[in-house]
Motif scaffolding. Sequence first.
Motif, mmCIF file in Angstrom:
data_model
loop_
_atom_site.group_PDB
_atom_site.id
_atom_site.type_symbol
_atom_site.label_atom_id
_atom_site.label_comp_id
_atom_site.label_asym_id
_atom_site.label_seq_id
_atom_site.Cartn_x
_atom_site.Cartn_y
_atom_site.Cartn_z
ATOM 1 N N VAL A 18 30.880 3.513 -40.566
ATOM 2 C CA VAL A 18 29.966 4.476 -39.825
ATOM 3 C C VAL A 18 28.829 3.802 -39.276
ATOM 4 C CG1 VAL A 18 28.124 6.299 -40.978
ATOM 5 C CG2 VAL A 18 30.301 6.246 -41.721
ATOM 6 N N GLY A 19 28.234 2.758 -39.798
ATOM 7 C CA GLY A 19 27.463 2.065 -39.041
ATOM 8 C C GLY A 19 27.550 1.444 -37.779
ATOM 9 N N PHE A 20 28.910 1.068 -37.536
ATOM 10 C CA PHE A 20 29.355 0.717 -36.147
ATOM 11 C C PHE A 20 29.591 1.710 -35.266
ATOM 12 C CE2 PHE A 20 33.055 -0.262 -33.695
ATOM 13 C CZ PHE A 20 32.532 -1.561 -32.872
ATOM 14 N N GLY A 21 30.200 3.000 -35.744
ATOM 15 C CA GLY A 21 30.222 4.178 -35.022
ATOM 16 C C GLY A 21 29.110 4.795 -34.379
ATOM 17 N N LEU A 22 27.930 4.717 -35.318
ATOM 18 C CA LEU A 22 26.732 5.435 -34.852
ATOM 19 C C LEU A 22 25.901 4.379 -34.101
ATOM 20 C CD1 LEU A 22 25.788 7.034 -38.196
ATOM 21 C CD2 LEU A 22 26.607 8.255 -36.166
ATOM 22 N N SER A 23 26.263 3.094 -34.168
ATOM 23 C CA SER A 23 25.606 1.886 -33.246
ATOM 24 C C SER A 23 25.220 2.562 -31.847
ATOM 25 C CB SER A 23 25.755 0.783 -33.552
ATOM 26 O OG SER A 23 27.028 0.442 -33.231
ATOM 27 N N GLY A 24 26.350 3.097 -31.045
ATOM 28 C CA GLY A 24 26.410 3.229 -29.814
ATOM 29 C C GLY A 24 25.937 4.828 -29.269
ATOM 30 N N CYS A 25 25.399 5.411 -30.569
ATOM 31 C CA CYS A 25 25.283 6.908 -30.097
ATOM 32 C C CYS A 25 24.277 7.039 -29.208
ATOM 33 C CB CYS A 25 25.058 7.544 -31.484
ATOM 34 S SG CYS A 25 26.679 7.862 -32.328
ATOM 35 N N TYR A 26 23.006 6.305 -29.369
ATOM 36 C CA TYR A 26 21.858 6.507 -28.596
ATOM 37 C C TYR A 26 22.140 6.319 -27.137
ATOM 38 C CZ TYR A 26 17.507 6.222 -26.504
ATOM 39 O OH TYR A 26 16.313 6.010 -25.621
ATOM 40 N N GLU A 27 23.015 5.174 -26.868
ATOM 41 C CA GLU A 27 23.284 4.932 -25.569
ATOM 42 C C GLU A 27 24.059 5.767 -25.003
ATOM 43 O OE1 GLU A 27 22.719 2.028 -22.504
ATOM 44 O OE2 GLU A 27 22.024 1.455 -24.571
ATOM 45 N N THR A 28 25.260 6.322 -25.403
ATOM 46 C CA THR A 28 26.184 7.241 -24.832
ATOM 47 C C THR A 28 25.267 8.536 -24.551
ATOM 48 O OG1 THR A 28 27.736 6.405 -26.428
ATOM 49 C CG2 THR A 28 28.065 8.410 -25.459
ATOM 50 N N HIS A 29 24.359 9.060 -25.527
ATOM 51 C CA HIS A 29 23.562 10.280 -25.398
ATOM 52 C C HIS A 29 22.573 9.888 -24.103
ATOM 53 C CE1 HIS A 29 21.289 13.849 -26.004
ATOM 54 N NE2 HIS A 29 20.224 12.878 -25.837
ATOM 55 N N TYR A 30 22.054 8.812 -24.100
ATOM 56 C CA TYR A 30 21.215 8.607 -22.895
ATOM 57 C C TYR A 30 22.016 8.607 -21.719
ATOM 58 C CZ TYR A 30 17.464 6.337 -20.542
ATOM 59 O OH TYR A 30 16.409 6.127 -19.638
ATOM 60 N N TYR A 31 22.898 7.790 -21.707
ATOM 61 C CA TYR A 31 23.761 7.467 -20.372
ATOM 62 C C TYR A 31 24.305 9.021 -19.959
ATOM 63 C CZ TYR A 31 27.179 6.250 -16.837
ATOM 64 O OH TYR A 31 27.897 6.119 -16.060
ATOM 65 N N HIS A 32 24.816 9.947 -20.854
ATOM 66 C CA HIS A 32 25.429 11.332 -20.233
ATOM 67 C C HIS A 32 24.130 11.963 -19.902
ATOM 68 C CE1 HIS A 32 29.394 10.619 -21.119
ATOM 69 N NE2 HIS A 32 29.197 10.196 -22.303
ATOM 70 N N GLN A 33 23.151 12.041 -20.459
ATOM 71 C CA GLN A 33 22.020 12.838 -19.997
ATOM 72 C C GLN A 33 21.225 12.414 -18.635
ATOM 73 O OE1 GLN A 33 19.238 13.679 -23.234
ATOM 74 N NE2 GLN A 33 17.925 15.080 -21.819
ATOM 75 N N TYR A 34 21.144 11.236 -18.689
ATOM 76 C CA TYR A 34 20.451 10.814 -17.211
ATOM 77 C C TYR A 34 21.244 9.838 -16.347
ATOM 78 C CZ TYR A 34 16.539 11.677 -20.611
ATOM 79 O OH TYR A 34 15.622 12.724 -21.083
ATOM 80 N N ASN A 35 22.667 10.012 -16.596
ATOM 81 C CA ASN A 35 23.268 9.178 -15.852
ATOM 82 C C ASN A 35 23.255 7.633 -15.491
ATOM 83 O OD1 ASN A 35 25.018 11.437 -15.467
ATOM 84 N ND2 ASN A 35 23.908 12.359 -14.083
#
Length: 66
Positions: A18-35
């Motif tokens: 779970v920790g490994f899976g959630l570690s990239g969530c912020y980066e992915t969200h930021y990338y998709h929102q701001y490209n």
Amino acid sequence: MKKIISNLAISIFVLLGVGFGLSGCYETHYYHQYNHHTRGWYEHRHRTPPANVNFEVDIETRRHRH
């Protein structure tokens, strides 16, 4: 005792997953929102960010304006 150790080991693996899976969530969200990725992503890979990328944008302010 063997069952307790087995359950503990499974729990540790699940929590690590779970920790490994959630570690990239912020980066992915930021990338998709701001490209684009965060500043740290480009610095770590020694790449220049795309043109017209402003890292000084306040994400919370932009999110609530829409």
